[in-house]
Scaffold this motif. Structure first.
Motif, PDB file in Angstrom:
ATOM      1  N   CYS A 251       0.844  -1.170   0.066  1.00 36.33           N
ATOM      2  CA  CYS A 251      -0.052  -0.074   0.041  1.00 36.33           C
ATOM      3  C   CYS A 251       0.931   1.355  -0.081  1.00 36.33           C
ATOM      4  CB  CYS A 251      -0.830  -0.019   1.279  1.00 36.33           C
ATOM      5  SG  CYS A 251      -1.869   1.277   1.191  1.00 36.33           S
ATOM      6  N   ILE A 252       0.373   2.310  -0.827  1.00 35.32           N
ATOM      7  CA  ILE A 252       1.349   3.533  -0.993  1.00 35.32           C
ATOM      8  C   ILE A 252       0.543   4.544  -0.710  1.00 35.32           C
ATOM      9  CG2 ILE A 252       2.796   4.981  -2.306  1.00 35.32           C
ATOM     10  CD1 ILE A 252       3.693   2.693  -4.160  1.00 35.32           C
ATOM     11  N   ARG A 253       0.939   5.507   0.277  1.00 35.84           N
ATOM     12  CA  ARG A 253      -0.236   6.454   0.560  1.00 35.84           C
ATOM     13  C   ARG A 253       0.542   7.907   0.463  1.00 35.84           C
ATOM     14  NH1 ARG A 253      -0.668   3.069   4.779  1.00 35.84           N
ATOM     15  NH2 ARG A 253      -3.014   2.232   5.101  1.00 35.84           N
ATOM     16  N   ILE A 254      -0.214   8.797   0.077  1.00 37.38           N
ATOM     17  CA  ILE A 254       0.382  10.255  -0.548  1.00 37.38           C
ATOM     18  C   ILE A 254      -0.506  10.989   0.664  1.00 37.38           C
ATOM     19  CG2 ILE A 254       0.995  12.157  -1.658  1.00 37.38           C
ATOM     20  CD1 ILE A 254       2.598   9.959  -2.479  1.00 37.38           C
ATOM     21  N   ASP A 255       0.158  11.938   1.633  1.00 36.23           N
ATOM     22  CA  ASP A 255      -0.709  12.459   2.643  1.00 36.23           C
ATOM     23  C   ASP A 255      -1.793  11.771   3.084  1.00 36.23           C
ATOM     24  OD1 ASP A 255       1.009  14.715   1.926  1.00 36.23           O
ATOM     25  OD2 ASP A 255      -0.360  15.361   0.627  1.00 36.23           O
ATOM     26  N   ARG A 256      -1.431  10.338   3.537  1.00 33.60           N
ATOM     27  CA  ARG A 256      -2.297   9.580   4.249  1.00 33.60           C
ATOM     28  C   ARG A 256      -3.614   9.018   3.388  1.00 33.60           C
ATOM     29  NH1 ARG A 256      -2.930  11.654  10.493  1.00 33.60           N
ATOM     30  NH2 ARG A 256      -0.705  11.933  11.009  1.00 33.60           N
ATOM     31  N   LYS A 257      -3.394   9.562   1.928  1.00 36.93           N
ATOM     32  CA  LYS A 257      -4.492   8.919   1.236  1.00 36.93           C
ATOM     33  C   LYS A 257      -3.820   7.702   0.409  1.00 36.93           C
ATOM     34  CE  LYS A 257      -7.499  10.281  -2.945  1.00 36.93           C
ATOM     35  NZ  LYS A 257      -7.737  11.408  -3.634  1.00 36.93           N
ATOM     36  N   VAL A 258      -4.621   6.812   0.130  1.00 38.65           N
ATOM     37  CA  VAL A 258      -4.261   5.371  -0.412  1.00 38.65           C
ATOM     38  C   VAL A 258      -4.451   5.830  -1.903  1.00 38.65           C
ATOM     39  CG1 VAL A 258      -4.597   3.026  -0.877  1.00 38.65           C
ATOM     40  CG2 VAL A 258      -4.962   3.779   1.219  1.00 38.65           C
ATOM     41  N   VAL A 259      -3.267   5.657  -2.739  1.00 38.10           N
ATOM     42  CA  VAL A 259      -2.966   6.034  -3.999  1.00 38.10           C
ATOM     43  C   VAL A 259      -2.586   4.789  -4.850  1.00 38.10           C
ATOM     44  CG1 VAL A 259      -2.480   8.222  -3.691  1.00 38.10           C
ATOM     45  CG2 VAL A 259      -0.742   6.740  -3.873  1.00 38.10           C
ATOM     46  N   VAL A 260      -2.169   3.794  -4.133  1.00 37.93           N
ATOM     47  CA  VAL A 260      -1.675   2.466  -4.940  1.00 37.93           C
ATOM     48  C   VAL A 260      -2.160   1.383  -3.880  1.00 37.93           C
ATOM     49  CG1 VAL A 260       0.149   0.954  -5.800  1.00 37.93           C
ATOM     50  CG2 VAL A 260       0.013   3.368  -6.455  1.00 37.93           C
ATOM     51  N   GLN A 261      -2.629   0.253  -4.277  1.00 36.54           N
ATOM     52  CA  GLN A 261      -2.971  -0.871  -3.538  1.00 36.54           C
ATOM     53  C   GLN A 261      -2.778  -1.872  -4.056  1.00 36.54           C
ATOM     54  OE1 GLN A 261      -6.708  -0.448  -1.004  1.00 36.54           O
ATOM     55  NE2 GLN A 261      -5.659  -2.060   0.309  1.00 36.54           N
ATOM     56  N   VAL A 262      -1.614  -3.068  -3.707  1.00 36.42           N
ATOM     57  CA  VAL A 262      -1.701  -4.182  -4.712  1.00 36.42           C
ATOM     58  C   VAL A 262      -1.763  -5.294  -3.874  1.00 36.42           C
ATOM     59  CG1 VAL A 262       0.078  -5.192  -6.077  1.00 36.42           C
ATOM     60  CG2 VAL A 262       0.074  -2.971  -5.810  1.00 36.42           C
ATOM     61  N   LYS A 263      -2.829  -6.300  -4.205  1.00 36.12           N
ATOM     62  CA  LYS A 263      -3.131  -7.549  -3.530  1.00 36.12           C
ATOM     63  C   LYS A 263      -2.339  -8.633  -4.224  1.00 36.12           C
ATOM     64  CE  LYS A 263      -7.215  -5.788  -1.442  1.00 36.12           C
ATOM     65  NZ  LYS A 263      -8.904  -6.074  -1.376  1.00 36.12           N
ATOM     66  N   ARG A 264      -2.133  -9.709  -3.792  1.00 36.01           N
ATOM     67  CA  ARG A 264      -1.644 -10.794  -4.651  1.00 36.01           C
ATOM     68  C   ARG A 264      -0.116 -10.329  -5.062  1.00 36.01           C
ATOM     69  NH1 ARG A 264      -5.304 -13.512  -8.918  1.00 36.01           N
ATOM     70  NH2 ARG A 264      -3.736 -14.907  -8.644  1.00 36.01           N
ATOM     71  N   LEU A 265       0.586  -9.879  -4.067  1.00 37.98           N
ATOM     72  CA  LEU A 265       1.953  -9.124  -4.523  1.00 37.98           C
ATOM     73  C   LEU A 265       2.937 -10.242  -5.096  1.00 37.98           C
ATOM     74  CD1 LEU A 265       3.258  -6.471  -4.234  1.00 37.98           C
ATOM     75  CD2 LEU A 265       4.082  -6.964  -1.754  1.00 37.98           C
ATOM     76  N   ALA A 266       2.932 -11.526  -4.482  1.00 41.94           N
ATOM     77  CA  ALA A 266       3.641 -12.313  -4.919  1.00 41.94           C
ATOM     78  C   ALA A 266       3.465 -12.700  -6.554  1.00 41.94           C
ATOM     79  CB  ALA A 266       3.451 -13.807  -4.411  1.00 41.94           C
ATOM     80  N   TRP A 267       2.464 -12.315  -6.977  1.00 45.79           N
ATOM     81  CA  TRP A 267       2.240 -12.377  -8.679  1.00 45.79           C
ATOM     82  C   TRP A 267       2.540 -11.085  -9.293  1.00 45.79           C
ATOM     83  CZ3 TRP A 267       1.948 -17.048 -10.727  1.00 45.79           C
ATOM     84  CH2 TRP A 267       1.383 -17.941  -9.795  1.00 45.79           C
ATOM     85  N   LYS A 268       2.438  -9.957  -8.351  1.00 47.58           N
ATOM     86  CA  LYS A 268       2.546  -8.640  -8.885  1.00 47.58           C
ATOM     87  C   LYS A 268       3.830  -7.822  -8.222  1.00 47.58           C
ATOM     88  CE  LYS A 268      -2.489  -8.307  -9.824  1.00 47.58           C
ATOM     89  NZ  LYS A 268      -3.673  -7.671  -9.416  1.00 47.58           N
ATOM     90  N   PHE A 269       4.718  -8.504  -8.181  1.00 48.78           N
ATOM     91  CA  PHE A 269       6.002  -7.871  -7.402  1.00 48.78           C
ATOM     92  C   PHE A 269       6.520  -6.827  -8.224  1.00 48.78           C
ATOM     93  CE2 PHE A 269       7.448 -11.930  -9.583  1.00 48.78           C
ATOM     94  CZ  PHE A 269       8.503 -11.329 -10.207  1.00 48.78           C
ATOM     95  N   ARG A 270       6.303  -6.720  -9.444  1.00 45.94           N
ATOM     96  CA  ARG A 270       6.784  -5.568 -10.230  1.00 45.94           C
ATOM     97  C   ARG A 270       5.543  -5.115 -10.966  1.00 45.94           C
ATOM     98  NH1 ARG A 270      11.374  -8.785 -12.532  1.00 45.94           N
ATOM     99  NH2 ARG A 270      13.458  -8.340 -11.116  1.00 45.94           N
ATOM    100  N   GLY A 271       5.509  -3.696 -11.156  1.00 45.91           N
ATOM    101  CA  GLY A 271       4.323  -3.112 -11.680  1.00 45.91           C
ATOM    102  C   GLY A 271       4.366  -1.588 -11.989  1.00 45.91           C
ATOM    103  N   ASN A 272       3.278  -0.938 -12.543  1.00 42.36           N
ATOM    104  CA  ASN A 272       3.204   0.582 -12.351  1.00 42.36           C
ATOM    105  C   ASN A 272       1.810   0.677 -12.681  1.00 42.36           C
ATOM    106  OD1 ASN A 272       3.508  -0.789 -15.281  1.00 42.36           O
ATOM    107  ND2 ASN A 272       2.950   1.461 -15.554  1.00 42.36           N
TER     108      ASN A 272
END
Length: 308
Positions: free
Chosen positions: A209-230
């Protein structure tokens, strides 16, 4: 090899190649570091200047390098040595004299104790009586430099550069277990934003999970399959492409990043629509691409190293 050394006086070393292995050393010494790349006109040419602030158990450091560290100076601030927090040092570049001035005698740092000062400091590069790059308080009185009348006189006599230096990218090494936080401005003179990376690679189902000013902007589930992305997000009305590579968090490590280190890049989208850079390139390749492509917007690189 070092061209000169005077650690007993100023704690400064003028080096011909002092920053080529900065990333590897930072990881090995558990060192927090911040590197900023600037494009400016220096010694008659458009060049890349790298300013690196570092901090570890030994002390603090400031590196100013030109052309991938081939020229520049290194300042080591070690509490058990006799050193001064202010001074100047010169080196020759293209048959022209370049001087680096610094005054950290009153420098203030963030409450988190990061390596980069946030107020009451001055770092300046002067060439041909022009201040080609100046960092810190624009009107800082230079309490330390004022004690060296000759150095302060040369700095005050210099005029602003005809071409303003531009910030190309910022690289930070962060250490933590699950949370990694920093603050950054994504455009010159823009608002300072809080960036938080929340990585949970040890869960049965790893997430990011990536937050900017406490707001979620990126959320990646099943990270083992999506360990690289944009993913494209919007900050201050501008499109920003976010890249992540958390392979080393999940697997055995390798590549350009040290073990247990993930790489994140926030790239301001180019107005020309050109292809955006890949964050898993080496730092030297990133710098070379920035130098070749003047249309590329600002980039923020975060190397998140887990302390397990």
């Amino acid at each position: 090899m070092a061209a000169a050394s005077c650690f007993g006086d100023y704690g400064v070393e003028v080096s011909s190649d002092h920053s080529a292995s900065l990333g590897r050393k930072a990881a090995a010494m558990n060192q927090n570091s911040v590197s900023c790349l600037y494009r400016t006109k220096l010694a008659g040419q458009c060049r890349i200047v790298t300013v690196t602030w570092s901090k570890n158990v030994i002390g603090q450091g400031l590196n100013v390098g030109v052309d991938d560290g081939k020229f520049g100076c290194k300042v080591e601030l070690r509490p058990w040595l006799f050193w001064k927090k202010h001074g100047s040092k010169g080196f020759e570049l293209g048959n022209r004299q370049v001087e680096v001035f610094w005054d950290l005698s009153s420098a203030k740092y963030s409450p988190g104790g990061g390596p980069e000062p946030v107020a009451s400091f001055l770092v300046a590069i002067v060439c041909e009586e022009e201040i080609v790059l100046q960092l810190g308080d624009q009107h800082h009185p230079g309490k330390g430099l004022s004690s060296s009348r000759e150095a302060w006189k040369r700095l005050r006599a210099a005029k602003p550069a005809s071409i303003k230096a531009s910030l190309l990218s910022r690289r930070e090494h962060l250490y933590g277990k699950k949370f990694f936080a920093t603050k950054a401005s994504f455009c010159e003179g823009g608002e300072l934003h809080e960036v938080i990376i929340d990585g949970k690679p040890s869960l049965k189902e790893p997430r990011l999970c990536i937050r900017i000013d406490r707001k979620v902007v990126v959320q990646v589930k099943r990270l083992a399959w999506k360990f690289r992305g944009n993913q494209t997000i919007v900050i201050d009305g501008q499109q920003v492409e976010v890249f992540w590579d958390v392979h080393n968090w999940l697997f055995s490590g390798g590549g350009n990043a040290p073990a247990n280190s993930a790489v994140f890049m926030f790239q301001m989208c180019s107005s020309s629509g050109e292809e955006i850079k890949q964050p898993w390139l080496s730092q030297q390749q990133q710098q070379q691409q920035q130098q070749r492509d003047s249309s590329t917007g600002f980039s923020l690189f975060l190397y998140a190293c887990r302390n397990d």
